[in-house]
Structures are given as C-alpha cells and as structure tokens.
Scaffold this active site. Structure first.
Site, PDB file in Angstrom:
ATOM      1  N   ASP A  40       2.745   0.294   1.043  1.00  0.00           N
ATOM      2  CA  ASP A  40       1.769   1.277   0.565  1.00  0.00           C
ATOM      3  C   ASP A  40       1.476   2.333   1.619  1.00  0.00           C
ATOM      4  O   ASP A  40       1.015   3.426   1.295  1.00  0.00           O
ATOM      5  CB  ASP A  40       0.470   0.589   0.156  1.00  0.00           C
ATOM      6  CG  ASP A  40       0.650  -0.066  -1.196  1.00  0.00           C
ATOM      7  OD1 ASP A  40       1.268  -1.154  -1.238  1.00  0.00           O
ATOM      8  OD2 ASP A  40       0.237   0.527  -2.204  1.00  0.00           O
ATOM      9  N   ARG A  67       0.079   1.363 -11.412  1.00  0.00           N
ATOM     10  CA  ARG A  67      -0.138   0.971 -10.018  1.00  0.00           C
ATOM     11  C   ARG A  67       1.197   1.043  -9.287  1.00  0.00           C
ATOM     12  O   ARG A  67       2.203   1.395  -9.886  1.00  0.00           O
ATOM     13  CB  ARG A  67      -0.813  -0.423  -9.893  1.00  0.00           C
ATOM     14  CG  ARG A  67      -0.637  -1.402 -11.012  1.00  0.00           C
ATOM     15  CD  ARG A  67       0.753  -1.899 -11.174  1.00  0.00           C
ATOM     16  NE  ARG A  67       1.291  -2.349  -9.916  1.00  0.00           N
ATOM     17  CZ  ARG A  67       2.574  -2.440  -9.632  1.00  0.00           C
ATOM     18  NH1 ARG A  67       3.482  -2.104 -10.535  1.00  0.00           N
ATOM     19  NH2 ARG A  67       2.994  -2.853  -8.459  1.00  0.00           N
ATOM     20  N   GLY A  68       1.200   0.686  -8.009  1.00  0.00           N
ATOM     21  CA  GLY A  68       2.404   0.845  -7.194  1.00  0.00           C
ATOM     22  C   GLY A  68       2.319   2.181  -6.469  1.00  0.00           C
ATOM     23  O   GLY A  68       2.077   3.218  -7.108  1.00  0.00           O
ATOM     24  N   LYS A  78       0.857  -5.268  -0.354  1.00  0.00           N
ATOM     25  CA  LYS A  78       0.064  -6.214  -1.141  1.00  0.00           C
ATOM     26  C   LYS A  78      -0.358  -7.436  -0.313  1.00  0.00           C
ATOM     27  O   LYS A  78       0.448  -7.986   0.430  1.00  0.00           O
ATOM     28  CB  LYS A  78       0.876  -6.639  -2.367  1.00  0.00           C
ATOM     29  CG  LYS A  78       0.215  -7.577  -3.328  1.00  0.00           C
ATOM     30  CD  LYS A  78      -1.147  -7.143  -3.805  1.00  0.00           C
ATOM     31  CE  LYS A  78      -1.159  -5.768  -4.417  1.00  0.00           C
ATOM     32  NZ  LYS A  78      -2.535  -5.199  -4.543  1.00  0.00           N
ATOM     33  N   GLN A  96       1.130  -9.213 -10.296  1.00  0.00           N
ATOM     34  CA  GLN A  96       2.171  -8.187 -10.475  1.00  0.00           C
ATOM     35  C   GLN A  96       3.568  -8.811 -10.416  1.00  0.00           C
ATOM     36  O   GLN A  96       4.509  -8.278 -10.991  1.00  0.00           O
ATOM     37  CB  GLN A  96       2.064  -7.111  -9.373  1.00  0.00           C
ATOM     38  CG  GLN A  96       0.852  -6.213  -9.474  1.00  0.00           C
ATOM     39  CD  GLN A  96      -0.274  -6.714  -8.581  1.00  0.00           C
ATOM     40  OE1 GLN A  96      -0.437  -7.917  -8.383  1.00  0.00           O
ATOM     41  NE2 GLN A  96      -1.067  -5.801  -8.057  1.00  0.00           N
TER      42      GLN A  96
HETATM   43  O1  MRU Z   1      -2.082  -3.016  -6.140  1.00  0.00           O
HETATM   44  P1  MRU Z   1      -0.725  -2.497  -6.464  1.00  0.00           P
HETATM   45  O2  MRU Z   1      -0.080  -3.194  -7.621  1.00  0.00           O
HETATM   46  O3  MRU Z   1      -0.716  -0.989  -6.612  1.00  0.00           O
HETATM   47  O4  MRU Z   1       0.132  -2.830  -5.181  1.00  0.00           O
HETATM   48  C1  MRU Z   1       1.504  -2.539  -5.167  1.00  0.00           C
HETATM   49  C2  MRU Z   1       2.161  -2.936  -3.901  1.00  0.00           C
HETATM   50  O5  MRU Z   1       1.575  -3.467  -3.009  1.00  0.00           O
HETATM   51  C3  MRU Z   1       3.599  -2.550  -3.755  1.00  0.00           C
HETATM   52  O6  MRU Z   1       4.271  -3.486  -2.984  1.00  0.00           O
HETATM   53  C4  MRU Z   1       3.704  -1.181  -3.083  1.00  0.00           C
HETATM   54  O7  MRU Z   1       2.870  -0.259  -3.722  1.00  0.00           O
HETATM   55  C5  MRU Z   1       5.075  -0.659  -3.091  1.00  0.00           C
HETATM   56  S1  MRU Z   1       5.606  -0.227  -4.721  1.00  0.00           S
HETATM   57  C6  MRU Z   1       7.147   0.435  -4.624  1.00  0.00           C
END
Ligand code: MRU
Length: 354
Positions: free
Chosen positions: A241, A50-51, A252, A200
């Site tokens: 994102d 994820r990320g 997030k 996370q």
């Molecule tokens: O649901 P996730 O774990 O994919 O969400 C991740 C986030 O919201 C991060 O803050 C974002 O992707 C930036 S990661 C460098």
C-alpha cells in the site's frame, strides 16, 4: 502457454463509472454506479472497492466526477480542494490515492491556466483518469512478466489479502505475478491466507483463482508458520500500500508476521507493486499513517457476532514490513533486490544524499 481470463473491477462508459461491489463477492457479482464524488468517497471508505491501485484509479475518476458536478459554480479551485480532501481522507495508508489525486489536481490547474472551456476540462479530466487506469493495467502485466521469473515450476506460493484484478485495473500485482507464472505454464499451488477480518483472501483471491482455474487452497492466517516449518511453502509474495524511500512496506495486517516467518525459514519474501505505490518523500515506514478501522469488523463475521459484545477489539488494517525482511521488490520497471534506501533511490534515478 495458457490463456487466462481478464477480470475487470470497474467500467467507465459514457462518463459514468461502474464498479463491482466487492462486499458482495463471492456470493454475487453486482455492479453499482458511483454517480457522484460523494458516492465514490463512500465506496472507498466502506470498501465496496479496495486495493491500493484501484483506490487510486477510482479516486481519480471520483475527482473528475466531482469537478463535473461543480464546474458551473464559482471558484472551481476551492471546490476542487474540497473534492480532493473528501476523497483523500477516505483511506490514509495507500499512497496511490494521494498520488492519483495530486495528478488530477495538477491536470485541472493546467487546464484552467490554458483557459479551456468547461466541456473540454471535463473531457480532459476523464481522459486523465482513463490513462491512470490503463497505465496501471499495463504496469501489472509488466510486473507479472518480471515477477514470474521468481516463481519456480512445481512450487507452492503463499499470498496474503487480495492483490489481483479486483485490487487494480486488472491482472493484479502479487496475484498478477502468480497469474503470469501460471500463464507461462508453470505448475503452482497457491496458499491463500483468508485475511481476517475482511477476508479479502478467502472471498476475493480464492474467487479470482477459481475463475482462472489456478490450483489453490485457502488457509487460516495462523497456518502459515506451520506450513513453512513443514517445507510446504517455497515462496511468499504480497502487494503493498506504500513503500517508503528506505524500502519499508505497508501492507495488509499480517504481512509483517509472514515476513518474519519467511526469514526464519529461509523462504524468499517478495513484494510486487507499481511505481505509484512508492512514496520517496517519506523516509521510513515509521511515518506511514496506519488506518485503524471499526473494532466491530473484528467482532462480527458478516451479520454474525463472534465475540462477546462487551469485549473491546483493536483493528489495525495494515502493518509495516521492514526492508531487511524483503528479498526483492518487483515493479513494472524491473526488480529491486537488496532493499535499502540506496538501491531504491538509485532505481528511481534519484540522488542519494549521504
Ligand atoms: O484493505 P484493502 O483490501 O484495501 O488492502 C489491500 C492490500 O493490503 C493489498 O495487499 C494492497 O493494497 C496491494 S493491492 C495490489
């Protein structure tokens, strides 16, 4: 200067893709192979990886793996469209996935128009995915270099979710800035929001900080306001994102509340993200598709049910932070302050229409 470790969430070797199963962290580090494009799609959807940047990178490899699976079948472009669609639909909010898949599709079209043989096509697609991975890693190092200037020595930094090596090709965006500040020798303490419901923060960010020896404390998501009111937070830094043309940021769930709290308490609120996270074709945050996940993720903590079975739950995975709550955005090309449509488009050398 301190020397930090380099954590990698993926490995590509002999045209095989391996990733750390992030659902197993921090209890164990387990590498899994994603052997087919459907494995890749499932890994993204189920949050094994994820990320935003990592989803893009793994999506790019997934596209190459899919083409390798289908290259001998007739109508490769039709197959490519199916692979593209399957991968893109896994998670809707992070634009990095769409960005990387568009780039891979374009590459495929160019290779086909040049009449390259199948082996050359496969090799070139894997190479393109590797370039996307390397670009992200170097972008993160650059974001860290620019961003660490904003982190004062002897400060308390609050961060949300995981934006570190595990969310990218390595080093990280917001957590990369924290890494770079620490590497520079700054004394910092990091407050890590646990980040319900996937945790996370407590599972992944705390794990990364521990590997690096960076001082930190995990806090419950609802602690941020109280800590700010007591003067215990100097800076808030988060990832993104998707960032729209007017500077609104999807990140997030819980990020928006942090931005409101930071503004109320006069605390700088920074967003760190590579160019691949900007969606300049989208006008404002109102248009960003927000992923809604299974309500059971709220009602369970691991295998343990923490709510009445009959109670419904609502599980938005992201929220939108309006541009006016953001002090600056840190990119690999430098800093954007005074966040609005004009400054963003100017930064990316786009014409600003009145
Ligand atoms: O649901 P996730 O774990 O994919 O969400 C991740 C986030 O919201 C991060 O803050 C974002 O992707 C930036 S990661 C460098």
């Amino acid at each position: 200067m301190r020397k930090l470790k380099d954590i990698k969430p993926l490995e590509f070797k002999d045209q095989k893709l391996y990733v750390i199963d992030q659902l197993k962290l921090p209890s164990k580090i387990e590498w899994v192979e994603l052997a087919s494009y459907l494995d890749v799609a499932k890994a993204i959807k189920d949050m094994i990886i994820r990320g935003a940047p990592l989803i893009g990178i793994v999506g790019a490899y997934g596209f190459a793996i899919g083409i390798k699976e289908k290259i001998d079948q007739p109508d490769i472009l039709k197959n490519a469209e199916d692979i593209y669609k399957t991968l893109k639909e896994t998670r809707p909010t992070a634009v990095n996935l769409e960005w990387a898949l568009n780039r891979m599709f374009e590459k495929l079209k160019n290779l086909l128009s040049e009449n390259k043989n199948n082996q050359k096509i496969i090799n070139a697609l894997f190479k393109e995915a590797k370039i996307i991975e390397l670009e992200d890693y170097h972008a993160n190092k650059s974001i860290g270099g620019f961003g660490q200037i904003l982190i004062p020595d002897n400060s308390n930094v609050l961060t949300h979710c995981n934006t570190g090596a595990l969310a990218t090709a390595g080093w990280g965006t917001a957590l990369g800035v924290i890494r770079s500040a620490y590497e520079e020798g700054k004394n910092i303490n990091v407050f890590v929001d646990e980040t319900r419901p996937y945790l996370q923060g407590s599972r992944l960010t705390a794990w990364e900080l521990l590997q690096e020896g960076i001082p930190h404390k995990i806090i419950t998501d609802s602690s941020a306001g109280f800590l700010m009111s007591k003067g215990m937070v100097d800076v808030v830094i988060v990832g993104a994102d998707r960032i729209t043309a007017n500077g609104d940021v999807a990140n997030k769930i819980g990020t928006y509340s942090l931005s409101v709290l930071a503004k109320h308490h006069g605390i700088p609120f920074y967003v760190a993200a590579p160019s691949s996270t900007f969606d300049l074709n989208m006008d404002s945050g109102k248009d960003i598709p927000i992923e809604e996940r299974n309500p059971d993720e709220v009602k369970y903590c691991g295998q343990c049910m923490i709510a009445p079975e009959e109670s419904p739950a609502l599980n938005y995975s992201f929220d939108i932070t309006p541009a006016e709550n953001i002090t600056a955005i840190i990119t690999e090309k430098g800093l954007i302050s005074e966040i609005n449509r004009e400054t963003i488009l100017k930064f990316f050398n786009k014409v600003v229409s009145k």
